[in-house]
Design a protein around this motif. Structure first.
Motif, mmCIF file in Angstrom:
data_model
loop_
_atom_site.group_PDB
_atom_site.id
_atom_site.type_symbol
_atom_site.label_atom_id
_atom_site.label_comp_id
_atom_site.label_asym_id
_atom_site.label_seq_id
_atom_site.Cartn_x
_atom_site.Cartn_y
_atom_site.Cartn_z
ATOM 1 N N ASP A 126 -26.585 137.642 -43.325
ATOM 2 C CA ASP A 126 -27.096 136.988 -42.105
ATOM 3 C C ASP A 126 -26.586 137.736 -40.883
ATOM 4 O O ASP A 126 -25.407 138.132 -40.828
ATOM 5 N N PRO A 127 -27.450 137.916 -39.886
ATOM 6 C CA PRO A 127 -26.991 138.590 -38.666
ATOM 7 C C PRO A 127 -26.004 137.710 -37.910
ATOM 8 O O PRO A 127 -26.065 136.492 -37.952
ATOM 9 N N THR A 128 -25.109 138.344 -37.243
ATOM 10 C CA THR A 128 -24.168 137.629 -36.377
ATOM 11 C C THR A 128 -24.685 137.673 -34.950
ATOM 12 O O THR A 128 -24.875 138.747 -34.381
ATOM 13 N N ILE A 129 -24.940 136.496 -34.364
ATOM 14 C CA ILE A 129 -25.477 136.406 -33.005
ATOM 15 C C ILE A 129 -24.313 136.236 -32.036
ATOM 16 O O ILE A 129 -23.534 135.287 -32.140
ATOM 17 N N ASP A 130 -24.194 137.168 -31.134
ATOM 18 C CA ASP A 130 -23.139 137.079 -30.122
ATOM 19 C C ASP A 130 -23.380 135.825 -29.284
ATOM 20 O O ASP A 130 -24.468 135.620 -28.739
ATOM 21 N N PRO A 131 -22.376 134.941 -29.142
ATOM 22 C CA PRO A 131 -22.583 133.691 -28.397
ATOM 23 C C PRO A 131 -22.528 133.841 -26.882
ATOM 24 O O PRO A 131 -22.609 132.851 -26.161
ATOM 25 N N ALA A 132 -22.378 135.065 -26.390
ATOM 26 C CA ALA A 132 -22.287 135.242 -24.934
ATOM 27 C C ALA A 132 -23.521 134.654 -24.252
ATOM 28 O O ALA A 132 -24.641 134.800 -24.739
ATOM 29 N N PRO A 133 -23.331 133.978 -23.100
ATOM 30 C CA PRO A 133 -24.479 133.347 -22.410
ATOM 31 C C PRO A 133 -25.581 134.325 -22.041
ATOM 32 O O PRO A 133 -26.748 133.946 -21.943
ATOM 33 N N CYS A 134 -25.226 135.600 -21.860
ATOM 34 C CA CYS A 134 -26.262 136.555 -21.451
ATOM 35 C C CYS A 134 -27.010 137.142 -22.633
ATOM 36 O O CYS A 134 -27.887 137.992 -22.455
ATOM 37 N N ASN A 135 -26.697 136.721 -23.852
ATOM 38 C CA ASN A 135 -27.375 137.243 -25.035
ATOM 39 C C ASN A 135 -28.701 136.504 -25.223
ATOM 40 O O ASN A 135 -28.729 135.292 -25.430
ATOM 41 N N ALA A 136 -29.805 137.244 -25.139
ATOM 42 C CA ALA A 136 -31.131 136.626 -25.247
ATOM 43 C C ALA A 136 -31.647 136.559 -26.671
ATOM 44 O O ALA A 136 -32.748 136.048 -26.906
ATOM 45 N N LEU A 137 -30.893 137.041 -27.637
ATOM 46 C CA LEU A 137 -31.342 137.015 -29.026
ATOM 47 C C LEU A 137 -31.285 135.600 -29.595
ATOM 48 O O LEU A 137 -30.328 134.863 -29.358
ATOM 49 N N THR A 138 -32.317 135.231 -30.316
ATOM 50 C CA THR A 138 -32.309 133.970 -31.067
ATOM 51 C C THR A 138 -32.728 134.279 -32.506
ATOM 52 O O THR A 138 -33.515 135.198 -32.758
ATOM 53 N N GLN A 139 -32.160 133.501 -33.424
ATOM 54 C CA GLN A 139 -32.492 133.698 -34.832
ATOM 55 C C GLN A 139 -33.580 132.723 -35.234
ATOM 56 O O GLN A 139 -33.471 131.518 -35.014
ATOM 57 N N THR A 140 -34.686 133.241 -35.780
ATOM 58 C CA THR A 140 -35.788 132.412 -36.226
ATOM 59 C C THR A 140 -36.009 132.645 -37.718
ATOM 60 O O THR A 140 -35.394 133.528 -38.332
ATOM 61 N N ALA A 141 -36.910 131.842 -38.307
ATOM 62 C CA ALA A 141 -37.182 131.959 -39.741
ATOM 63 C C ALA A 141 -37.769 133.317 -40.098
ATOM 64 O O ALA A 141 -37.667 133.781 -41.231
ATOM 65 N N THR A 142 -38.393 133.963 -39.128
ATOM 66 C CA THR A 142 -39.033 135.253 -39.415
ATOM 67 C C THR A 142 -38.218 136.443 -38.910
ATOM 68 O O THR A 142 -38.663 137.576 -39.026
ATOM 69 N N GLY A 143 -37.058 136.170 -38.320
ATOM 70 C CA GLY A 143 -36.233 137.279 -37.859
ATOM 71 C C GLY A 143 -35.677 137.026 -36.478
ATOM 72 O O GLY A 143 -35.752 135.912 -35.935
ATOM 73 N N LEU A 144 -35.078 138.051 -35.894
ATOM 74 C CA LEU A 144 -34.511 137.950 -34.560
ATOM 75 C C LEU A 144 -35.627 138.030 -33.513
ATOM 76 O O LEU A 144 -36.576 138.798 -33.653
ATOM 77 N N LEU A 145 -35.455 137.238 -32.484
ATOM 78 C CA LEU A 145 -36.488 137.150 -31.452
ATOM 79 C C LEU A 145 -35.851 137.344 -30.084
ATOM 80 O O LEU A 145 -34.826 136.731 -29.762
ATOM 81 N N VAL A 146 -36.440 138.212 -29.301
ATOM 82 C CA VAL A 146 -36.065 138.377 -27.891
ATOM 83 C C VAL A 146 -37.260 137.943 -27.048
ATOM 84 O O VAL A 146 -38.347 138.525 -27.156
#
Length: 213
Positions: free
Chosen positions: A12-32
């Motif tokens: 599983d990818p590790t999502i940086d919790p920083a407020p400026c991180n626009a990445l979100t994890q979805t069922a189909t992959g990472l989404l910006v």
């Protein structure tokens, strides 16, 4: 992925919790999330530099203005019939450079004089016109004087009348100053000199489609 002895591992990818991180994890992959910014007339957008965190987009307002000044010092005598507007041609036509809502402010110095020992009244009224038609609500009583018969020396008065209002204009609209007299016994005029000025000004405050709060 397939591991030793047929084992399957999930990473599983590790999502940086920083407020400026626009990445979100979805069922189909990472989404910006994509961002599109459109600027209305009079607005400017400054993009952030690559690598800035957070990515700050700055929006500025280009607050345009326009003016119709009196060309030279002088006097414009009003010689027409009562309540018949004539253009004060000494004040330059103000051409609106940008569509939108404008705050309009104009000042008129007027003079009204009656002869001595004459009963009557003399007035000066001014207004702004848009593309040759009066702007309703833009009228202003600049100066007025009255006297009764046998009152002695001539009575006169001078004053500066002003009006402020907001109005939508299209780019290229032409705004002109007009005035008329009421009373034919004395003299009526619009004046501009170092003792008091006559001019028309406008300040852009909102884009097309802007409405009152």
């Amino acid at each position: 992925m397939a591991g030793a002895c047929g084992r399957t591992y999930r990473v599983d990818p590790t999502i940086d919790p920083a407020p400026c991180n626009a990445l979100t994890q979805t069922a189909t992959g990472l989404l910006v999330q994509g961002v599109e910014i459109e600027a209305d007339p009079g607005l400017t957008v400054t993009a952030p530099a690559p690598g800035d965190c957070p990515q700050t987009w700055r929006i500025g307002v280009d607050s345009s203005w326009a003016q119709g000044p009196w060309s030279v010092a002088g006097v414009h005598d009003l010689n027409g019939p009562d309540r018949v507007y004539e253009q004060i041609t000494e004040v330059a036509t103000m051409v609106i450079p940008r569509a939108g809502v404008w705050e309009v402010n104009y000042a008129v110095r007027g003079a009204a004089i009656l002869p001595a020992n004459t009963a009557g009244g003399q007035y000066v009224t001014a207004a702004l016109f848009q593309n040759g038609a009066i702007i309703s609500g833009a009228e202003v009583m600049v100066v007025g004087v009255t006297q009764g018969a046998g009152t002695g020396p001539s009575h006169g008065a001078q004053a500066t009348g002003s009006n402020v209002f907001m109005r939508f204009f299209a780019a290229g609209d032409q705004v002109t100053l007009h005035a008329y007299r009421i009373g034919q016994l004395g003299t009526a005029s619009v004046i501009n000199n170092g003792d008091g000025r006559t001019r028309v000004m406008a300040h852009w405050i909102g884009p097309t489609g802007d409405t009152p709060a």
